[in-house]
Design a protein around this motif. Structure first.
Motif, PDB file in Angstrom:
ATOM      1  N   ARG A  94       1.668   6.685   2.132  1.00  0.00           N
ATOM      2  CA  ARG A  94       1.263   5.066   0.704  1.00  0.00           C
ATOM      3  C   ARG A  94       0.258   4.835   0.832  1.00  0.00           C
ATOM      4  NH1 ARG A  94       0.506   0.994   3.662  1.00  0.00           N
ATOM      5  NH2 ARG A  94       0.659   1.826   5.675  1.00  0.00           N
ATOM      6  N   ASP A 132      -6.759  -0.601  -5.572  1.00  0.00           N
ATOM      7  CA  ASP A 132      -6.994  -1.627  -4.366  1.00  0.00           C
ATOM      8  C   ASP A 132      -8.267  -2.381  -4.716  1.00  0.00           C
ATOM      9  OD1 ASP A 132      -6.858  -3.182  -2.321  1.00  0.00           O
ATOM     10  OD2 ASP A 132      -5.926  -2.275  -1.489  1.00  0.00           O
ATOM     11  N   GLU A 170      -1.446   3.614  -2.780  1.00  0.00           N
ATOM     12  CA  GLU A 170      -1.552   2.263  -2.861  1.00  0.00           C
ATOM     13  C   GLU A 170      -2.874   1.652  -3.143  1.00  0.00           C
ATOM     14  OE1 GLU A 170       1.569  -0.364   0.505  1.00  0.00           O
ATOM     15  OE2 GLU A 170      -1.169  -0.006   1.477  1.00  0.00           O
TER      16      GLU A 170
END
Length: 141
Positions: free
Chosen positions: A60, A104, A64
Motif C-alpha cells: 500500500r 506523495d 501511495e
C-alpha cells in the motif's frame, strides 16, 4: 520488590513497513522531504495501519508514495531502527507495473533507482544486515 516498566503510548512510535524493490539491476530509494537526523534516503514505506500486516502495508505504501504496483515476496527481517528508534519491517517486493514517481510530495522530494555501488552514497551508516545480504544476492556488483 518488583519493578514494572510501562510504555508511554504518546512517545511509542508506530511500526513501519518498508519495501525493497529491485528492478533491472537497481533498487528503488526515496528521499524524504525532511531528513530525520542522518536519515534522508529511505526505502518506500510507512506506518502499518490497523488490520494490516507488514506485507500489505509495504504494498500500500509503495502505491501511495511512488505510484508503483508491487507484490510482496517475503519479509526479510524486522528490528528497532538504531537511529530513529522506530520498529521496522523490511519486505522484499516484486515490481508489477508503473513508473516510479514522487506520488506523495508531502513526504518525499525524490525517488531514484540506484546500483549496488551507490547504496553507501545514499545510506552512509549501512543497511540492516538481512537487507544488505538480500541486495548482495540480487543486485549486480
Amino acid at each position: 520488590m518488583t519493578t514494572e516498566t510501562t510504555t508511554d503510548p504518546k512517545t511509542e512510535k508506530p511500526p513501519v513497513s518498508v519495501a525493497i524493490i529491485v528492478d533491472q539491476g537497481k533498487v528503488l530509494m526515496a528521499r524524504r522531504r525532511a531528513a530525520e537526523g542522518e536519515i534522508s534516503w529511505v526505502f518506500p514505506g510507512g506506518a502499518i495501519e490497523a488490520g494490516e500486516g507488514p506485507q500489505e502495508a509495504a504494498v500500500r505504501e509503495v502505491a501511495e508514495e511512488t505510484g508503483l504496483k508491487v507484490e510482496a515476496v517475503k519479509v526479510l527481517g524486522d528490528r528497532v531502527h538504531p537511529k530513529s528508534k522506530v520498529p521496522m519491517h523490511y519486505v522484499a517486493v516484486r515490481l508489477v507495473g508503473g513508473e516510479a514517481t514522487v506520488a506523495d510530495d508531502e513526504e518525499l522530494d525524490a525517488v531514484a533507482w540506484i546500483t549496488h555501488a551507490e547504496i553507501a552514497d545514499h545510506v552512509p551508516y549501512g543497511l540492516f544486515e538481512p537487507v544488505q545480504k538480500y541486495l548482495d544476492g540480487v543486485l549486480p556488483h
